[in-house]
Scaffold this active site. Structure first.
Site, mmCIF file in Angstrom:
data_model
loop_
_atom_site.group_PDB
_atom_site.id
_atom_site.type_symbol
_atom_site.label_atom_id
_atom_site.label_comp_id
_atom_site.label_asym_id
_atom_site.label_seq_id
_atom_site.Cartn_x
_atom_site.Cartn_y
_atom_site.Cartn_z
ATOM 1 C CE LYS A 72 -4.418 -1.238 2.157
ATOM 2 N NZ LYS A 72 -5.288 -1.102 3.124
ATOM 3 N N GLY A 137 -2.942 3.366 8.764
ATOM 4 C CA GLY A 137 -2.991 3.567 7.337
ATOM 5 C C GLY A 137 -4.677 3.438 7.022
#
Length: 278
Positions: A72, A137
């Site tokens: 990511k 995140g």
């Protein structure tokens, strides 16, 4: 499902990839809706990520990628442009190749998926006092999406208080009219409580908050996806709270990511495949 020369392809990259649920959900949903598209899993190790992205960009029938652990953050550098949320949180969970511009466009839909899942169940955040637990995140993306819904107040609690304060300050700068601050994680007095931590994947996990402080009628929401209630949701039910399962965030993300990638997948078809979250 029949794959032919007209099929639009979507990939999901992870390392490992065997545990992911997106291909099953996506493929069954598009088949039921009658769309000619398919999602394919790719096990891509970090060292091979640049070569993979360079190669797949050349496939004209490849609409984009769903991105998960551990890629990511790494794919951010490969993107020539980012959506506002991806830029804010510094991570990407979907990307498409913009052939006109010749680069990848990265987006992050953790938060949009969470809010879409709430809406699907008839929940609204506008004017509510919201406590979010976790500023990692996914938590960053969720907090931004929650703030855009205009809550009366958004309080962010994290194990690292400095991380919660940093996120609250960054959101306050973007949305100065809202009340956004770091807090101690006491759920008393909040209308909505959101668990954006990983606590709850296992039955032995500690609760992310003192459940006895939950007020009856509070909506307690999970980002953790698992069968049945997490320990937090079980404790919340015992306190007379309404609960919202993590599956709804997953359903919402699939729809939002599919829209970003140009696949017109409708929420109703996603829910019908795995059945409604309890």
């Amino acid at each position: 499902m029949q794959i032919d020369g007209h099929t639009r392809l979507v990939g999901i990259i992870a390392a490992p990839v065997a545990h992911v649920r997106t291909p099953q959900l996506f493929n069954a949903s598009v088949a039921r809706q009658g769309l000619n598209a398919a999602c394919v899993p790719f096990h891509v190790e970090p060292a091979q990520l640049p070569a993979f992205l360079a190669g797949v960009a050349g496939a004209q029938n490849f609409d984009g990628l769903v991105v998960t652990i551990p890629h990511k953050e790494a794919v951010v550098a490969a993107c020539g442009a980012l959506t506002e949320t991806a830029r804010l949180v510094g991570s990407v969970n979907a990307m498409r190749f913009d052939r006109a511009q010749g680069h990848w466009l990265g987006g992050n839909f953790d938060g949009d998926g969470f809010v879409a899942g709430l809406r699907e169940r008839g929940h609204r955040l506008a004017g509510k006092r919201v406590l979010q637990l976790g500023a990692g995140g996914a938590g960053k993306s969720m907090a931004y999406a929650i703030a855009r819904e205009q809550p009366a107040e958004l309080v962010i609690h994290n194990r690292s208080a400095a991380k919660a304060a940093e996120l609250a300050a960054s959101l306050q700068a973007i949305l100065p009219a809202l009340t956004i601050r770091a807090g101690d994680g006491d759920p008393a007095g909040f209308d909505v409580v959101v668990n954006a931590t990983a606590l709850g994947l296992r039955d032995t996990d500690a609760l992310p908050l003192p459940a006895a402080r939950l007020g009856a009628g509070t909506l307690v929401c999970e980002a953790v996806v698992r069968d049945g209630d997490t320990p937090l949701l079980k404790a919340a039910r015992e306190q007379g709270c309404a609960v919202h399962h993590g599956q709804w965030m997953l359903y919402g993300q699939i729809v939002e990511i599919a829209r970003f990638l140009g696949v017109g997948l409708e929420a109703a078809f996603v829910e019908r495949i795995l059945g409604p979250a309890a």
